[in-house]
Enzyme design. Structure first.
Site, PDB file in Angstrom:
ATOM      1  N   THR A  31      42.947  62.022  41.961  1.00 22.38           N
ATOM      2  CA  THR A  31      42.118  62.476  43.090  1.00 22.38           C
ATOM      3  C   THR A  31      41.853  63.971  42.954  1.00 22.38           C
ATOM      4  O   THR A  31      40.706  64.435  43.055  1.00 22.38           O
ATOM      5  CB  THR A  31      42.823  62.174  44.428  1.00 22.38           C
ATOM      6  OG1 THR A  31      42.973  60.761  44.539  1.00 22.38           O
ATOM      7  CG2 THR A  31      42.052  62.702  45.614  1.00 22.38           C
TER       8      THR A  31
ATOM      9  N   CYS B 267      41.183  48.829  52.590  1.00 28.06           N
ATOM     10  CA  CYS B 267      42.053  48.769  53.774  1.00 28.06           C
ATOM     11  C   CYS B 267      42.546  50.146  54.181  1.00 28.06           C
ATOM     12  O   CYS B 267      43.357  50.265  55.084  1.00 28.06           O
ATOM     13  CB  CYS B 267      43.259  47.889  53.525  1.00 28.06           C
ATOM     14  SG  CYS B 267      42.985  46.656  52.322  1.00 28.06           S
TER      15      CYS B 267
END
Ligand SMILES: Cc1ncc(COP(=O)(O)O)c(C=O)c1O
Length: 399
Positions: A76, A339
């Site tokens: 990330t 999710c």
């Protein structure tokens, strides 16, 4: 009561840290606890040496100069540093090409760049009814390039449908047009043969926890170019990592990262063959038990070279993926919804393939890895087949 843990089939989300990796890391929590920047004493110099040794070992496995590897906290951060770091430094109007199926840690920083004035084209992949579903063709990439295109980001392998992109051809286009190419190689490193010196990408992100290493450590490769690629840091402070990424180095993580990369690279072909065989057997069993109740998402089964060895993404004809997972506590898998948000959204990757929202929600992702065993495959298949039959029957009764 002896309850066995669920069978882990979510190796795209993360992988178990290999015990050999843990063993390599342990001394760096104990006796070798120095700060790698404190080179005025033996504790620090030992830590520094371990970091540089790890950098060299990672670089050697991936055929890179060691000085092109910068340690970060994970993919990330590497993706953010590549995209924001390059474009904030560039700081002139321009156009970015990326694919609509990138990970959110690529898409979100690109949206930040859009908000700062960059023009963005998000390329759609080959659609779900194509044998090449998910692939970005070099021709489509070339067609999206404009005279003002300055930067492109194309993930090497997708984390949901496992599709592997023709990155070398895309890199050739970028080279010819003077476009800086970033690739998120997080799902590919350690899983498919890679020679980074030939890949042609300028910026490459990857992460240890996807390749049986620890969480919280990753790398950004900044290729050696003339003139050199210049990036603005995203994190400022003590000037670690040659000024590109400040912050005390995670020495145990870095040592574990190197051990994990080496274990993958030294055994890559045998391991990926074994994993692909298990994946193929699982799909065969599911197909023979469920027939037309399931379909494959992503590249066709006849194109195995286009898919990561451990990847399977299945769409159910009459079931919701989340509901199915709720009925399968003995298996750890992931659904076709993101999710991470409170309202589980259907996967943007599956939608980009041209699937409808219900079809995306009717999908599950299975990720096989090093620690799966051949014995687990028929158990997992039988559980999925039984749960599907039960749910389809109860749906039919309920109307
Ligand atoms: C393709 C891809 N890119 C980036 C990431 C983020 O990696 P990390 O968890 O190291 O930040 C992931 C993990 O989910 C991924 O699969």
């Amino acid at each position: 009561m002896n309850v066995s843990p669920p069978i882990y089939l979510d190796n795209h989300a993360t992988t178990r840290c290999d015990p050999r990796v843990v063993e390599a890391m342990l001394p760096f929590f104990g006796e070798t606890y120095g700060n790698a920047a404190s080179t005025t004493h033996a504790y620090g110099t030992l830590a520094r040496r371990a970091v540089e040794d790890a950098r060299e070992r990672i670089a050697a496995c991936l055929t890179l100069p060691a000085q092109s590897v910068y340690f970060t906290s994970g993919a990330t951060e590497s993706n953010n540093l590549a995209i924001q770091g390059y474009l904030r430094r560039w700081n002139r109007p321009g156009h970015i090409v990326a694919t609509a199926i990138e990970h959110s840690s690529v898409l979100e920083p690109i949206e930040v760049m859009r908000s700062l004035g960059y023009d963005v084209t998000l390329l759609s992949p080959e659609q779900h009814d194509s044998p090449l579903a998910g692939r970005i063709s070099p021709e489509a990439f070339l067609a999206a390039v404009r005279p003002d295109t300055v930067f492109a980001s194309v993930g090497l392998a997708n984390n949901e449908i496992g599709v592997i992109q023709p990155l070398r051809q895309i890199a050739e286009i970028c080279r010819a047009k003077g476009i800086v190419l970033h690739t998120d190689a997080t799902q590919a490193v350690g899983k498919i043969p890679l020679d980074f010196s030939e890949l042609g990408a300028d910026l490459i992100s990857f992460s240890a926890h996807k390749l049986y290493g620890p969480k919280g450590i990753g790398a950004l490769v900044v290729a050696k170019r003339t003139p050199p690629l210049r990036l603005t840091p995203m994190i400022f402070g003590g000037g670690h990592e040659r000024g590109l990424r400040s912050g005390t180095l995670n020495v145990p993580g870095i040592v574990g990262f190197a051990a994990a990369v080496e274990l993958c690279c030294h055994n890559l072909q045998a391991e990926s063959d074994r994993i692909a065989l298990m994946r193929d057997r699982l799909f065969d069993l599911l197909k023979s038990g469920l027939g037309e109740e399931i379909a494959l998402n992503g590249p066709s089964w006849e194109r195995p070279g286009l898919r990561l060895p451990g990847n399977l993404n299945i769409r159910f004809r009459r079931l919701d993926g989340e509901t199915l997972l709720l009925h399968l506590p003995q298996l750890a898998m992931s659904s076709g919804s993101a999710c991470s948000s409170a309202t589980a959204k259907p996967s943007h990757v599956l939608l980009a393939l041209g699937l409808s929202e219900p079809e995306a929600r009717a999908s599950i992702r299975i990720g096989l890895g090093r620690f799966n065993t051949e014995q687990e495959i028929p158990i997992a298949a039988a559980a999925i087949i039984n749960a599907t039959h039960k749910l389809v029957q109860s749906n039919a009764i309920l109307g």
